[in-house]
Motif scaffolding. Structure first.
Motif, PDB file in Angstrom:
ATOM      1  N   LEU A  88       0.837  -1.198   0.000  1.00  0.00           N
ATOM      2  CA  LEU A  88       0.000   0.000   0.000  1.00  0.00           C
ATOM      3  C   LEU A  88       0.877   1.255   0.000  1.00  0.00           C
ATOM      4  O   LEU A  88       2.090   1.191   0.225  1.00  0.00           O
ATOM      5  CB  LEU A  88      -0.909   0.002   1.238  1.00  0.00           C
ATOM      6  CG  LEU A  88      -1.854  -1.193   1.369  1.00  0.00           C
ATOM      7  CD1 LEU A  88      -2.571  -1.145   2.714  1.00  0.00           C
ATOM      8  CD2 LEU A  88      -2.851  -1.224   0.231  1.00  0.00           C
ATOM      9  N   LYS A  89       0.227   2.369  -0.229  1.00  0.00           N
ATOM     10  CA  LYS A  89       0.949   3.637  -0.236  1.00  0.00           C
ATOM     11  C   LYS A  89       1.504   3.948   1.154  1.00  0.00           C
ATOM     12  O   LYS A  89       0.793   3.818   2.148  1.00  0.00           O
ATOM     13  CB  LYS A  89       0.022   4.767  -0.674  1.00  0.00           C
ATOM     14  CG  LYS A  89      -0.451   4.656  -2.109  1.00  0.00           C
ATOM     15  CD  LYS A  89      -1.417   5.783  -2.445  1.00  0.00           C
ATOM     16  CE  LYS A  89      -1.934   5.642  -3.877  1.00  0.00           C
ATOM     17  NZ  LYS A  89      -2.930   6.704  -4.198  1.00  0.00           N
ATOM     18  N   GLY A  90       2.762   4.321   1.191  1.00  0.00           N
ATOM     19  CA  GLY A  90       3.398   4.703   2.451  1.00  0.00           C
ATOM     20  C   GLY A  90       3.683   6.192   2.489  1.00  0.00           C
ATOM     21  O   GLY A  90       3.129   6.967   1.712  1.00  0.00           O
ATOM     22  N   ILE A  91       4.554   6.556   3.387  1.00  0.00           N
ATOM     23  CA  ILE A  91       4.890   7.965   3.556  1.00  0.00           C
ATOM     24  C   ILE A  91       6.277   8.065   4.179  1.00  0.00           C
ATOM     25  O   ILE A  91       6.722   7.165   4.914  1.00  0.00           O
ATOM     26  CB  ILE A  91       3.842   8.687   4.441  1.00  0.00           C
ATOM     27  CG1 ILE A  91       4.059  10.198   4.417  1.00  0.00           C
ATOM     28  CG2 ILE A  91       3.852   8.133   5.850  1.00  0.00           C
ATOM     29  CD1 ILE A  91       2.985  10.973   5.168  1.00  0.00           C
ATOM     30  N   THR A  92       6.964   9.142   3.889  1.00  0.00           N
ATOM     31  CA  THR A  92       8.251   9.443   4.501  1.00  0.00           C
ATOM     32  C   THR A  92       8.162  10.808   5.171  1.00  0.00           C
ATOM     33  O   THR A  92       7.772  11.793   4.532  1.00  0.00           O
ATOM     34  CB  THR A  92       9.378   9.447   3.465  1.00  0.00           C
ATOM     35  OG1 THR A  92       9.469   8.149   2.860  1.00  0.00           O
ATOM     36  CG2 THR A  92      10.712   9.777   4.117  1.00  0.00           C
ATOM     37  N   VAL A  93       8.500  10.860   6.465  1.00  0.00           N
ATOM     38  CA  VAL A  93       8.395  12.106   7.238  1.00  0.00           C
ATOM     39  C   VAL A  93       9.760  12.422   7.841  1.00  0.00           C
ATOM     40  O   VAL A  93      10.401  11.554   8.436  1.00  0.00           O
ATOM     41  CB  VAL A  93       7.341  11.989   8.348  1.00  0.00           C
ATOM     42  CG1 VAL A  93       7.189  13.316   9.083  1.00  0.00           C
ATOM     43  CG2 VAL A  93       6.002  11.548   7.767  1.00  0.00           C
ATOM     44  N   SER A  94      10.208  13.663   7.700  1.00  0.00           N
ATOM     45  CA  SER A  94      11.523  14.074   8.223  1.00  0.00           C
ATOM     46  C   SER A  94      11.362  15.121   9.317  1.00  0.00           C
ATOM     47  O   SER A  94      10.432  15.932   9.307  1.00  0.00           O
ATOM     48  CB  SER A  94      12.387  14.638   7.090  1.00  0.00           C
ATOM     49  OG  SER A  94      12.613  13.666   6.097  1.00  0.00           O
ATOM     50  N   ASN A  95      12.308  15.085  10.256  1.00  0.00           N
ATOM     51  CA  ASN A  95      12.350  16.072  11.345  1.00  0.00           C
ATOM     52  C   ASN A  95      13.747  16.689  11.370  1.00  0.00           C
ATOM     53  O   ASN A  95      14.692  16.133  11.944  1.00  0.00           O
ATOM     54  CB  ASN A  95      12.035  15.409  12.678  1.00  0.00           C
ATOM     55  CG  ASN A  95      12.098  16.371  13.842  1.00  0.00           C
ATOM     56  OD1 ASN A  95      12.184  17.595  13.646  1.00  0.00           O
ATOM     57  ND2 ASN A  95      12.074  15.844  15.065  1.00  0.00           N
ATOM     58  N   PRO A  96      13.912  17.864  10.775  1.00  0.00           N
ATOM     59  CA  PRO A  96      15.235  18.486  10.752  1.00  0.00           C
ATOM     60  C   PRO A  96      15.573  19.225  12.037  1.00  0.00           C
ATOM     61  O   PRO A  96      16.701  19.713  12.201  1.00  0.00           O
ATOM     62  CB  PRO A  96      15.133  19.466   9.582  1.00  0.00           C
ATOM     63  CG  PRO A  96      13.677  19.831   9.546  1.00  0.00           C
ATOM     64  CD  PRO A  96      12.918  18.636  10.004  1.00  0.00           C
ATOM     65  N   LYS A 133      16.564  15.272  13.886  1.00  0.00           N
ATOM     66  CA  LYS A 133      17.546  14.987  12.840  1.00  0.00           C
ATOM     67  C   LYS A 133      17.381  13.586  12.246  1.00  0.00           C
ATOM     68  O   LYS A 133      18.345  12.872  11.986  1.00  0.00           O
ATOM     69  CB  LYS A 133      18.970  15.118  13.376  1.00  0.00           C
ATOM     70  CG  LYS A 133      19.275  16.419  14.101  1.00  0.00           C
ATOM     71  CD  LYS A 133      19.204  17.600  13.155  1.00  0.00           C
ATOM     72  CE  LYS A 133      19.619  18.893  13.896  1.00  0.00           C
ATOM     73  NZ  LYS A 133      19.512  20.078  13.030  1.00  0.00           N
ATOM     74  N   SER A 134      16.163  13.175  12.035  1.00  0.00           N
ATOM     75  CA  SER A 134      15.934  11.830  11.510  1.00  0.00           C
ATOM     76  C   SER A 134      14.722  11.815  10.573  1.00  0.00           C
ATOM     77  O   SER A 134      13.946  12.773  10.487  1.00  0.00           O
ATOM     78  CB  SER A 134      15.730  10.821  12.650  1.00  0.00           C
ATOM     79  OG  SER A 134      14.562  11.141  13.382  1.00  0.00           O
ATOM     80  N   THR A 135      14.589  10.697   9.908  1.00  0.00           N
ATOM     81  CA  THR A 135      13.491  10.473   8.964  1.00  0.00           C
ATOM     82  C   THR A 135      12.804   9.156   9.301  1.00  0.00           C
ATOM     83  O   THR A 135      13.474   8.161   9.628  1.00  0.00           O
ATOM     84  CB  THR A 135      14.008  10.421   7.518  1.00  0.00           C
ATOM     85  OG1 THR A 135      14.564  11.699   7.173  1.00  0.00           O
ATOM     86  CG2 THR A 135      12.896  10.087   6.547  1.00  0.00           C
ATOM     87  N   ILE A 136      11.493   9.140   9.252  1.00  0.00           N
ATOM     88  CA  ILE A 136      10.700   7.923   9.459  1.00  0.00           C
ATOM     89  C   ILE A 136      10.072   7.526   8.126  1.00  0.00           C
ATOM     90  O   ILE A 136       9.391   8.320   7.482  1.00  0.00           O
ATOM     91  CB  ILE A 136       9.603   8.119  10.514  1.00  0.00           C
ATOM     92  CG1 ILE A 136      10.223   8.409  11.883  1.00  0.00           C
ATOM     93  CG2 ILE A 136       8.679   6.898  10.579  1.00  0.00           C
ATOM     94  CD1 ILE A 136      10.978   7.230  12.480  1.00  0.00           C
ATOM     95  N   VAL A 137      10.328   6.284   7.709  1.00  0.00           N
ATOM     96  CA  VAL A 137       9.721   5.734   6.499  1.00  0.00           C
ATOM     97  C   VAL A 137       8.611   4.771   6.924  1.00  0.00           C
ATOM     98  O   VAL A 137       8.853   3.828   7.692  1.00  0.00           O
ATOM     99  CB  VAL A 137      10.752   4.998   5.630  1.00  0.00           C
ATOM    100  CG1 VAL A 137      10.071   4.372   4.405  1.00  0.00           C
ATOM    101  CG2 VAL A 137      11.866   5.938   5.207  1.00  0.00           C
TER     102      VAL A 137
END
Length: 219
Positions: free
Chosen positions: A68-76, A162-166
């Motif tokens: 299914l469609k996912g998402i990538t979210v970043s926190n700088p 400073k990370s990204t969640i996939v």
């Protein structure tokens, strides 16, 4: 009686006969033929009844993982960030395809693809089954319709600094092959024509899963 009179009488008689014949011909040619109204033919109408499904013990479900469609979210930033993510299932479809064993045994006026029927959606342990609310045409070509039985879910994603969640998502699609039977009925005469064959399609989905993978944010 002189010779001239004897010769004249037969000629007059012949003239009267010829004149009478012409009058008969003219009378026949001028008279209108009686019109015969053709008998009205009412076209036969057919209905499909007694649709049933049967799952053989040797056959059943084949499961396939659907991505299914996912998402990538970043926190700088330097603080923990929380972001909601709605887990939707709008891309799921339900499929249906029929294969009729003896279509030539039906009257030529019957077009099975004009009939729409409900198809299996659940199969229970006691060999009973539930049917879809949507109907599908009884045709060989696969038909697809949106699968609307899954509810949306909202997840709160915690993204470290400073990370990204996939977010990766998948669900199990249950493909079913089973037999079916039905009866085509001529509503005018009551004559019944049995129909049988195979149904194939995605009956339902289950076991949705979400995988979260953290990666350091690229500099």
């Amino acid at each position: 009686m002189n010779l001239f009179s004897a010769m004249k009488k037969p000629s007059l008689r012949q003239s009267l006969i010829v004149l009478g014949g012409w009058c008969s011909v003219l009378s026949l040619s001028c008279s209108k033929p009686s019109s015969v109204k053709p008998e009205e033919v009412i076209p036969a109408t057919f209905v499909l009844q007694d649709v049933r499904y049967f799952k053989a013990a040797s056959k059943g479900f084949d499961t396939l993982a659907v991505k299914l469609k996912g998402i990538t979210v970043s926190n700088p930033g330097d603080q923990l960030m929380t972001q909601p993510f709605t887990d939707t299932f709008d891309e799921l479809v339900k499929t249906s395809a029929f294969e009729v064993t003896t279509p030539n045994a039906l009257p030529k006026e019957v077009n099975l693809s004009e009939f729409s029927v409900r198809v299996p959606e659940r199969w229970y342990a006691n060999d009973s089954y539930g049917l879809s609310t949507e109907t599908f045409p009884l045709r060989t070509q696969e038909e697809q319709k949106p699968y609307g039985s899954y509810q949306k879910e909202t997840l709160n994603l915690n993204i470290p600094p400073k990370s990204t969640i996939v977010v990766d998502r998948q669900i199990q699609a249950y493909h079913l092959t089973c037999s079916f039977s039905a009866v085509v009925v001529n509503e005018a005469t009551g004559q019944r024509y049995p129909v049988s064959g195979t149904w194939k399609g995605i009956s339902h989905y289950n076991n949705a899963s979400v995988k979260l993978t953290q990666h350091p944010l690229s500099k």
